[in-house]
Design a protein around this motif. Structure first.
Motif, PDB file in Angstrom:
ATOM      1  N   UNK A  99     -29.995  53.908 -58.384  1.00  0.00           N
ATOM      2  CA  UNK A  99     -29.244  54.660 -57.389  1.00  0.00           C
ATOM      3  C   UNK A  99     -30.064  55.462 -56.405  1.00  0.00           C
ATOM      4  N   UNK A 100     -31.402  55.427 -56.504  1.00  0.00           N
ATOM      5  CA  UNK A 100     -32.263  56.159 -55.573  1.00  0.00           C
ATOM      6  C   UNK A 100     -33.366  55.230 -55.071  1.00  0.00           C
ATOM      7  N   UNK A 101     -33.542  55.201 -53.738  1.00  0.00           N
ATOM      8  CA  UNK A 101     -34.572  54.337 -53.163  1.00  0.00           C
ATOM      9  C   UNK A 101     -35.207  55.008 -51.950  1.00  0.00           C
ATOM     10  N   UNK A 102     -36.483  54.722 -51.738  1.00  0.00           N
ATOM     11  CA  UNK A 102     -37.176  55.136 -50.525  1.00  0.00           C
ATOM     12  C   UNK A 102     -37.100  53.993 -49.531  1.00  0.00           C
ATOM     13  N   UNK A 103     -36.708  54.295 -48.293  1.00  0.00           N
ATOM     14  CA  UNK A 103     -36.648  53.307 -47.232  1.00  0.00           C
ATOM     15  C   UNK A 103     -37.799  53.569 -46.269  1.00  0.00           C
ATOM     16  N   UNK A 104     -38.633  52.566 -46.053  1.00  0.00           N
ATOM     17  CA  UNK A 104     -39.736  52.669 -45.107  1.00  0.00           C
ATOM     18  C   UNK A 104     -39.222  52.166 -43.768  1.00  0.00           C
ATOM     19  N   UNK A 105     -39.336  53.003 -42.736  1.00  0.00           N
ATOM     20  CA  UNK A 105     -38.685  52.718 -41.457  1.00  0.00           C
ATOM     21  C   UNK A 105     -39.660  52.828 -40.289  1.00  0.00           C
ATOM     22  N   UNK A 106     -39.306  52.124 -39.188  1.00  0.00           N
ATOM     23  CA  UNK A 106     -40.073  52.165 -37.949  1.00  0.00           C
ATOM     24  C   UNK A 106     -39.111  52.425 -36.799  1.00  0.00           C
ATOM     25  N   UNK A 107     -39.439  53.386 -35.952  1.00  0.00           N
ATOM     26  CA  UNK A 107     -38.639  53.707 -34.780  1.00  0.00           C
ATOM     27  C   UNK A 107     -38.731  52.561 -33.773  1.00  0.00           C
ATOM     28  N   UNK A 155     -29.634  57.803 -51.706  1.00  0.00           N
ATOM     29  CA  UNK A 155     -29.213  57.967 -53.097  1.00  0.00           C
ATOM     30  C   UNK A 155     -27.714  57.771 -53.230  1.00  0.00           C
ATOM     31  N   UNK A 156     -27.312  57.171 -54.326  1.00  0.00           N
ATOM     32  CA  UNK A 156     -25.895  57.076 -54.675  1.00  0.00           C
ATOM     33  C   UNK A 156     -25.439  58.458 -55.087  1.00  0.00           C
ATOM     34  N   UNK A 157     -24.294  58.905 -54.572  1.00  0.00           N
ATOM     35  CA  UNK A 157     -23.797  60.226 -54.923  1.00  0.00           C
ATOM     36  C   UNK A 157     -22.623  60.143 -55.892  1.00  0.00           C
ATOM     37  N   UNK A 158     -21.524  59.527 -55.470  1.00  0.00           N
ATOM     38  CA  UNK A 158     -20.371  59.393 -56.357  1.00  0.00           C
ATOM     39  C   UNK A 158     -19.399  58.370 -55.777  1.00  0.00           C
ATOM     40  N   UNK A 159     -18.514  57.914 -56.621  1.00  0.00           N
ATOM     41  CA  UNK A 159     -17.477  56.983 -56.194  1.00  0.00           C
ATOM     42  C   UNK A 159     -16.344  57.742 -55.517  1.00  0.00           C
TER      43      UNK A 159
END
Length: 80
Positions: free
Chosen positions: A23-31, A46-50
């Motif tokens: 439920x938690x991930x790092x996203x590597x991004x480019x502008x 991150x996943x928070x809740x349903x």
């Protein structure tokens, strides 16, 4: 899902993802604003809740609660 650059607010492209845990991930991004910014950055998602739980979970919970009722209440719920 859309990610914006934290520097210039332009659209960013997710180039890779690294799961940290369930439920938690790092996203590597480019502008995409390469002329004026061109930043690369990492953001965390991150996943928070349903808002609406999966139907299988709801059905399982309902069945469990019904089994705990006395037989006459079970039959009453089923209109028998």
């Amino acid at each position: 899902m859309r990610v914006n650059c934290p520097n210039c607010e332009s659209k960013a492209i997710i180039t890779s993802r690294e799961n940290q845990s369930a439920g938690v991930a790092d996203l590597y991004c480019t502008c995409t604003n390469t002329k004026e910014c061109g930043a690369t950055f990492v953001t965390t998602i991150a996943f928070k809740h349903y808002l609406n739980p999966p139907s299988s979970d709801t059905a399982r919970l309902a069945a469990s609660l019904i089994r705990q009722l006395p037989k006459n209440k079970q039959l009453e719920l089923l209109n028998i």
